[in-house]
Design a protein around this motif. Structure first.
Motif, PDB file in Angstrom:
ATOM      1  N   VAL A 188      24.637  43.659 -26.896  1.00  0.00           N
ATOM      2  CA  VAL A 188      24.315  45.085 -26.839  1.00  0.00           C
ATOM      3  C   VAL A 188      22.829  45.304 -27.093  1.00  0.00           C
ATOM      4  O   VAL A 188      22.175  46.100 -26.399  1.00  0.00           O
ATOM      5  N   THR A 189      22.294  44.618 -28.073  1.00  0.00           N
ATOM      6  CA  THR A 189      20.864  44.736 -28.372  1.00  0.00           C
ATOM      7  C   THR A 189      20.017  44.322 -27.174  1.00  0.00           C
ATOM      8  O   THR A 189      19.037  44.988 -26.816  1.00  0.00           O
ATOM      9  N   TYR A 190      20.404  43.220 -26.525  1.00  0.00           N
ATOM     10  CA  TYR A 190      19.656  42.747 -25.355  1.00  0.00           C
ATOM     11  C   TYR A 190      19.719  43.773 -24.224  1.00  0.00           C
ATOM     12  O   TYR A 190      18.702  44.062 -23.575  1.00  0.00           O
ATOM     13  N   PHE A 191      20.899  44.343 -23.998  1.00  0.00           N
ATOM     14  CA  PHE A 191      21.040  45.346 -22.946  1.00  0.00           C
ATOM     15  C   PHE A 191      20.183  46.572 -23.246  1.00  0.00           C
ATOM     16  O   PHE A 191      19.527  47.117 -22.363  1.00  0.00           O
ATOM     17  N   CYS A 192      20.214  47.029 -24.500  1.00  0.00           N
ATOM     18  CA  CYS A 192      19.437  48.219 -24.865  1.00  0.00           C
ATOM     19  C   CYS A 192      17.932  47.968 -24.787  1.00  0.00           C
ATOM     20  O   CYS A 192      17.175  48.815 -24.300  1.00  0.00           O
ATOM     21  N   GLU A 193      17.515  46.811 -25.254  1.00  0.00           N
ATOM     22  CA  GLU A 193      16.083  46.517 -25.314  1.00  0.00           C
ATOM     23  C   GLU A 193      15.502  46.129 -23.951  1.00  0.00           C
ATOM     24  O   GLU A 193      14.414  46.556 -23.587  1.00  0.00           O
ATOM     25  N   GLN A 194      16.244  45.275 -23.218  1.00  0.00           N
ATOM     26  CA  GLN A 194      15.668  44.647 -22.036  1.00  0.00           C
ATOM     27  C   GLN A 194      16.163  45.233 -20.711  1.00  0.00           C
ATOM     28  O   GLN A 194      15.403  45.302 -19.744  1.00  0.00           O
ATOM     29  N   VAL A 195      17.427  45.654 -20.685  1.00  0.00           N
ATOM     30  CA  VAL A 195      18.018  46.043 -19.405  1.00  0.00           C
ATOM     31  C   VAL A 195      17.915  47.547 -19.149  1.00  0.00           C
ATOM     32  O   VAL A 195      17.493  47.972 -18.069  1.00  0.00           O
ATOM     33  N   LEU A 196      18.294  48.358 -20.125  1.00  0.00           N
ATOM     34  CA  LEU A 196      18.272  49.817 -19.921  1.00  0.00           C
ATOM     35  C   LEU A 196      16.906  50.345 -19.478  1.00  0.00           C
ATOM     36  O   LEU A 196      16.838  51.172 -18.558  1.00  0.00           O
ATOM     37  N   PRO A 197      15.810  49.895 -20.083  1.00  0.00           N
ATOM     38  CA  PRO A 197      14.508  50.425 -19.642  1.00  0.00           C
ATOM     39  C   PRO A 197      14.175  50.067 -18.200  1.00  0.00           C
ATOM     40  O   PRO A 197      13.315  50.697 -17.584  1.00  0.00           O
ATOM     41  N   ASN A 198      14.850  49.053 -17.655  1.00  0.00           N
ATOM     42  CA  ASN A 198      14.576  48.603 -16.286  1.00  0.00           C
ATOM     43  C   ASN A 198      15.733  48.893 -15.347  1.00  0.00           C
ATOM     44  O   ASN A 198      15.829  48.304 -14.264  1.00  0.00           O
ATOM     45  N   LEU A 199      16.607  49.804 -15.748  1.00  0.00           N
ATOM     46  CA  LEU A 199      17.850  50.034 -15.008  1.00  0.00           C
ATOM     47  C   LEU A 199      17.597  50.381 -13.540  1.00  0.00           C
ATOM     48  O   LEU A 199      18.288  49.880 -12.644  1.00  0.00           O
ATOM     49  N   SER A 200      16.626  51.216 -13.283  1.00  0.00           N
ATOM     50  CA  SER A 200      16.391  51.685 -11.911  1.00  0.00           C
ATOM     51  C   SER A 200      15.759  50.633 -11.013  1.00  0.00           C
ATOM     52  O   SER A 200      15.723  50.802  -9.786  1.00  0.00           O
ATOM     53  N   THR A 201      15.255  49.543 -11.593  1.00  0.00           N
ATOM     54  CA  THR A 201      14.580  48.513 -10.789  1.00  0.00           C
ATOM     55  C   THR A 201      15.409  47.250 -10.630  1.00  0.00           C
ATOM     56  O   THR A 201      14.924  46.254 -10.113  1.00  0.00           O
ATOM     57  N   LEU A 202      16.659  47.286 -11.074  1.00  0.00           N
ATOM     58  CA  LEU A 202      17.511  46.092 -10.986  1.00  0.00           C
ATOM     59  C   LEU A 202      17.797  45.723  -9.541  1.00  0.00           C
ATOM     60  O   LEU A 202      18.009  46.583  -8.687  1.00  0.00           O
ATOM     61  N   ASP A 244      27.121  48.507  -6.994  1.00  0.00           N
ATOM     62  CA  ASP A 244      26.295  49.483  -7.704  1.00  0.00           C
ATOM     63  C   ASP A 244      25.871  48.823  -9.013  1.00  0.00           C
ATOM     64  O   ASP A 244      26.562  48.893 -10.020  1.00  0.00           O
ATOM     65  N   ILE A 245      24.743  48.158  -8.960  1.00  0.00           N
ATOM     66  CA  ILE A 245      24.310  47.319 -10.072  1.00  0.00           C
ATOM     67  C   ILE A 245      24.069  48.136 -11.335  1.00  0.00           C
ATOM     68  O   ILE A 245      24.377  47.685 -12.454  1.00  0.00           O
ATOM     69  N   GLN A 246      23.545  49.353 -11.193  1.00  0.00           N
ATOM     70  CA  GLN A 246      23.287  50.177 -12.373  1.00  0.00           C
ATOM     71  C   GLN A 246      24.589  50.559 -13.063  1.00  0.00           C
ATOM     72  O   GLN A 246      24.702  50.491 -14.290  1.00  0.00           O
ATOM     73  N   LEU A 247      25.573  50.957 -12.272  1.00  0.00           N
ATOM     74  CA  LEU A 247      26.862  51.332 -12.851  1.00  0.00           C
ATOM     75  C   LEU A 247      27.545  50.125 -13.482  1.00  0.00           C
ATOM     76  O   LEU A 247      28.160  50.238 -14.545  1.00  0.00           O
ATOM     77  N   GLU A 248      27.419  48.971 -12.842  1.00  0.00           N
ATOM     78  CA  GLU A 248      28.042  47.763 -13.391  1.00  0.00           C
ATOM     79  C   GLU A 248      27.461  47.428 -14.759  1.00  0.00           C
ATOM     80  O   GLU A 248      28.173  47.078 -15.698  1.00  0.00           O
ATOM     81  N   VAL A 249      26.141  47.530 -14.887  1.00  0.00           N
ATOM     82  CA  VAL A 249      25.476  47.273 -16.167  1.00  0.00           C
ATOM     83  C   VAL A 249      25.952  48.261 -17.229  1.00  0.00           C
ATOM     84  O   VAL A 249      26.268  47.885 -18.366  1.00  0.00           O
TER      85      VAL A 249
END
Length: 504
Positions: free
Chosen positions: A259-273, A281-286
């Motif tokens: 969860v920490t990794y997703f919040c720190e690393q993935v969420l801020p880059n959600l739109s560029t995945l 739908d990669i954003q929804l999957e994340v």
């Protein structure tokens, strides 16, 4: 090269020798020579060689090589018979070699031969599981791609059929040790299969066992490295690994690191995945994975930071009401889009983590930011109510087959999503915000209510996401239905946000 008559004569010598059969080495060597003959000689050799094999340990290599030649014969009947007899050569130190040979033979395209190889492998597995695993893992680590692939699939499907007396704790430890070697370099599909193998082991069903598996997945996911949203392989690896980790989480096996990794690393880059999976739908999957994990967080050093990142991402999907012109009409050209699928995931995750820091909204944010959030919640809730009414009206009176049409499946899932959001928003409207309500995520099965158990309301059924079976399905099969995000209005008819707000 012996004739048929010579083969029969030497067979008779060995058969009549009874306890002294080992003294007739020359006779057995004649029989071994039968593999060089024509079809008739080979048909005899394939039966005679295994029958007397155990009596001539000094000729073991020659006998196994002769049988291997027969396993590769052009005559299909000879090949099949040779494969069927191979377990008789699996004695003592010869067993790992026989297992290695059988594993290589898994590459056959003949279905009857393939079944014989599988049966032979299972047969020697029951004789010596550790020796058989030695042959299997040797080919998995060093064999050709097709052999590696089929050996892994053999383990993933056949291990669970073996009795407890075969799969001892010591054998399971060997499987784990060898699997870790393989996991140093695997494809996504292979990783999924190995997680299926390992999660099915009895010794890893305990809390400590599942924790060990989570650590293994975390290592595979490379959570120590900086996330690369523009690298499809990096994104795919994280998703594959997280999908395997989710069924392992529980109140005793925490998801905090993920969860920490997703919040720190993935969420801020959600739109560029980016993703190599077409149509995903990669954003929804994340966001779905994050929501599923958020229920199982333990103590979190960066709880406030993670909540803030979640909160900021949530605001992106909860628009402010459009400004009105002097005539009361919408001053803008476009109405805000309410992306319900995304909001369900983010709101649920925020709600779960918010329980651990209940004063986050009141004590940690300034008054202006909290006021802004309340306005967004209120606007979203009003638009939500319109959708809920439309969905209920559209589904009213429909049962059975009528609900199985594609259009109605979308509406059923949409109603689950909007009901969930409605419940969570109501909690956050409390003064102070509450985190007591529980919902079942829209893509998860609703837990059945046992007789005598108090039934919960439509909007607050279940609690934490139910745990899936240890042998998780591959890739996207675990989701029965994956609705489009934020596109329900095209199926339900348009309505005016302004009119719905003004009419309240």
């Amino acid at each position: 090269m012996p004739t048929v008559e010579e083969l029969y004569r030497n067979y008779g010598i060995l058969a009549d020798a009874t306890e002294q059969v080992g003294q007739h080495k020359d006779a057995y060597q004649v029989i071994l020579g039968g593999v060089k003959g024509s079809t008739k000689e080979k048909q005899l050799a394939v039966q005679f060689i295994p029958k007397f094999f155990k009596h001539f340990p000094e000729l073991a290599d020659s006998a196994i090589n002769a049988q291997l030649d027969l396993c590769e014969d052009e005559d299909v009947s000879i090949r099949r018979q040779a494969i069927k007899e191979l377990p008789q050569f699996a004695t003592g130190e010869n067993l790992p070699r026989v297992a290695d040979i059988l594993t290589q033979l898994l590459q056959t395209d003949d279905s009857a031969e393939f079944n014989l190889v599988n049966n032979a492998l299972l047969s020697i597995f029951k004789m010596d599981a550790k020796g058989t695993l030695g042959g299997l893992f040797s080919q998995i680590l060093q064999g050709e791609d097709i052999v590696r692939e089929r050996a892994i699939k053999f383990l993933s499907t056949k291990l669970k059929t073996l009795p407890d007396e075969v799969l001892t704790k010591e054998v399971e430890e060997l499987i784990l040790t060898e699997s870790k070697k393989v996991l140093e370099d695997v494809t996504g599909e292979e990783f999924v299969l190995f997680m299926k193998i390992l999660s099915g082991l009895k010794s890893l069903q305990t809390v400590s066992g599942r924790q060990q598996l989570v650590e293994l997945v975390a290592e595979q996911a490379d959570l120590e490295q900086t996330f690369s949203p523009s690298d499809p392989d990096c994104v795919d690896r994280l998703l594959q690994c997280t999908r395997q980790a989710v069924p392992l989480f529980s109140k005793n096996v925490h998801s905090t690191r993920f969860v920490t990794y997703f919040c720190e690393q993935v969420l801020p880059n959600l739109s560029t995945l980016t993703t190599p999976v077409e149509g995903l739908d990669i954003q929804l999957e994340v966001l779905k994975l994050l929501a599923e994990m958020s229920s199982f967080c333990g103590d979190m050093e960066k709880l406030e930071t993670n909540l803030r990142k979640l909160f900021d991402k949530l605001l992106e999907y909860m628009p402010l009401p459009p400004e009105e012109a002097e005539n009361g009409e919408n001053a803008g050209n476009e109405e805000p889009k309410l992306q319900f699928s995304y909001v369900e995931c983010l709101l649920y995750s925020f709600h779960q983590l918010g329980r651990k820091l209940p004063d986050f909204l009141t004590a940690k944010l300034n008054a202006e930011k909290l006021k802004d959030f309340k306005i967004r919640l209120q606007y979203f809730a009003r638009g939500l109510q319109v959708y809920i009414r439309q969905l209920r009206l559209a589904l009213q009176g429909k049962t059975g087959e009528a609900l199985k049409t594609e259009e109605n499946k979308i509406k059923v899932v949409a109603l689950k999503i909007t009901n969930n959001i409605n419940v969570l928003i109501k909690d956050l409207f409390h003064i102070p915000p509450s985190y007591k309500s529980t919902v079942t995520l829209s893509w998860k099965p609703v837990q059945k209510v046992e007789i005598g158990q108090k039934r919960t309301s439509e909007d607050t059924s279940s609690g934490s996401p139910p745990k899936k079976s240890p042998g998780g399905p591959k890739r996207d099969a675990r989701q029965i239905y994956n609705p489009p995000s934020g596109k329900y209005s095209s199926n339900l008819g348009n309505f005016s946000y302004e009119r719905s707000l003004q009419g309240k």
